[in-house]
Design a protein around this motif. Sequence first.
Motif, PDB file in Angstrom:
ATOM      1  N   ALA A  92       0.909  -1.221  -0.020  1.00 31.85           N
ATOM      2  CA  ALA A  92       0.027   0.006  -0.109  1.00 31.85           C
ATOM      3  C   ALA A  92       0.941   1.329   0.056  1.00 31.85           C
ATOM      4  O   ALA A  92       0.714   2.279  -0.807  1.00 31.85           O
ATOM      5  CB  ALA A  92      -0.888  -0.173   1.235  1.00 31.85           C
ATOM      6  N   ALA A  93       2.033   1.275   0.686  1.00 29.91           N
ATOM      7  CA  ALA A  93       2.761   2.437   1.031  1.00 29.91           C
ATOM      8  C   ALA A  93       3.344   2.620  -0.461  1.00 29.91           C
ATOM      9  O   ALA A  93       3.687   3.752  -0.809  1.00 29.91           O
ATOM     10  CB  ALA A  93       3.507   2.394   2.038  1.00 29.91           C
ATOM     11  N   SER A  94       4.011   1.559  -1.103  1.00 29.94           N
ATOM     12  CA  SER A  94       4.637   1.751  -2.394  1.00 29.94           C
ATOM     13  C   SER A  94       3.786   2.046  -3.474  1.00 29.94           C
ATOM     14  O   SER A  94       4.075   2.720  -4.478  1.00 29.94           O
ATOM     15  CB  SER A  94       5.518   0.389  -2.849  1.00 29.94           C
ATOM     16  OG  SER A  94       4.282  -0.804  -2.848  1.00 29.94           O
ATOM     17  N   LEU A  95       2.487   2.011  -3.486  1.00 28.55           N
ATOM     18  CA  LEU A  95       1.433   2.334  -4.391  1.00 28.55           C
ATOM     19  C   LEU A  95       1.433   3.825  -4.417  1.00 28.55           C
ATOM     20  O   LEU A  95       1.219   4.436  -5.187  1.00 28.55           O
ATOM     21  CB  LEU A  95      -0.022   1.826  -4.189  1.00 28.55           C
ATOM     22  CG  LEU A  95      -0.069   0.427  -4.773  1.00 28.55           C
ATOM     23  CD1 LEU A  95      -1.551  -0.205  -4.097  1.00 28.55           C
ATOM     24  CD2 LEU A  95       0.145   0.294  -5.990  1.00 28.55           C
ATOM     25  N   VAL A  96       1.392   4.162  -3.030  1.00 26.07           N
ATOM     26  CA  VAL A  96       1.031   5.775  -2.890  1.00 26.07           C
ATOM     27  C   VAL A  96       2.443   6.481  -3.557  1.00 26.07           C
ATOM     28  O   VAL A  96       2.532   7.586  -3.947  1.00 26.07           O
ATOM     29  CB  VAL A  96       1.057   5.972  -1.124  1.00 26.07           C
ATOM     30  CG1 VAL A  96       0.924   7.538  -1.061  1.00 26.07           C
ATOM     31  CG2 VAL A  96      -0.416   5.586  -1.093  1.00 26.07           C
ATOM     32  N   VAL A  97       3.654   6.121  -3.056  1.00 24.32           N
ATOM     33  CA  VAL A  97       4.792   6.805  -3.202  1.00 24.32           C
ATOM     34  C   VAL A  97       5.159   6.483  -4.872  1.00 24.32           C
ATOM     35  O   VAL A  97       5.741   7.616  -5.627  1.00 24.32           O
ATOM     36  CB  VAL A  97       6.085   5.792  -2.535  1.00 24.32           C
ATOM     37  CG1 VAL A  97       7.423   6.494  -3.123  1.00 24.32           C
ATOM     38  CG2 VAL A  97       6.024   6.216  -1.116  1.00 24.32           C
ATOM     39  N   GLY A  98       4.817   5.184  -5.358  1.00 25.19           N
ATOM     40  CA  GLY A  98       4.940   4.916  -6.881  1.00 25.19           C
ATOM     41  C   GLY A  98       3.878   6.142  -7.495  1.00 25.19           C
ATOM     42  O   GLY A  98       4.459   6.707  -8.602  1.00 25.19           O
ATOM     43  N   ALA A  99       2.852   6.243  -7.044  1.00 29.85           N
ATOM     44  CA  ALA A  99       1.813   7.169  -7.739  1.00 29.85           C
ATOM     45  C   ALA A  99       2.371   8.754  -7.659  1.00 29.85           C
ATOM     46  O   ALA A  99       2.474   9.545  -8.506  1.00 29.85           O
ATOM     47  CB  ALA A  99       0.393   7.234  -7.344  1.00 29.85           C
ATOM     48  N   MET A 100       2.995   9.125  -6.657  1.00 31.00           N
ATOM     49  CA  MET A 100       3.424  10.430  -6.426  1.00 31.00           C
ATOM     50  C   MET A 100       4.709  10.655  -7.311  1.00 31.00           C
ATOM     51  O   MET A 100       4.846  11.829  -7.869  1.00 31.00           O
ATOM     52  CB  MET A 100       3.823  10.619  -4.899  1.00 31.00           C
ATOM     53  CG  MET A 100       2.724  10.821  -4.134  1.00 31.00           C
ATOM     54  SD  MET A 100       3.188  10.857  -2.200  1.00 31.00           S
ATOM     55  CE  MET A 100       3.742  12.311  -2.161  1.00 31.00           C
TER      56      MET A 100
END
Length: 114
Positions: A92-100
Amino acid sequence: MATLSGPMPRVMLVVATVIFGLTGLLSLPMLLFTPMMFDAPGSEDSVYTWLLVGSLLLYPFLTLGGLVLAWRANGRGEVELALKRLQLPLLAASLVVGAMVLLELVCAGNFACR
């Protein structure tokens, strides 16, 4: 594969619960500001803005789900499975960072990008 025993898996589970639990709770107020990402004209058509909003919306659910599933597996004595399920909040954290990062690289940080 070596089996995990002793107090270390439980300590990892408790530490992960504290860290991910706090970040999950702190992400909830951020969701109040996601509609403001669509203030710029044309931002509602941007795939990257929707990806960021979607990943921010998924973060608390994936975090809570991963922690609950990990504790349930630990309660049944499946320590390796519990530690594997702790990776769901990391996803979940990597999805947020990846989207940013994707929004920054492709759109130079602008929400109104196509």
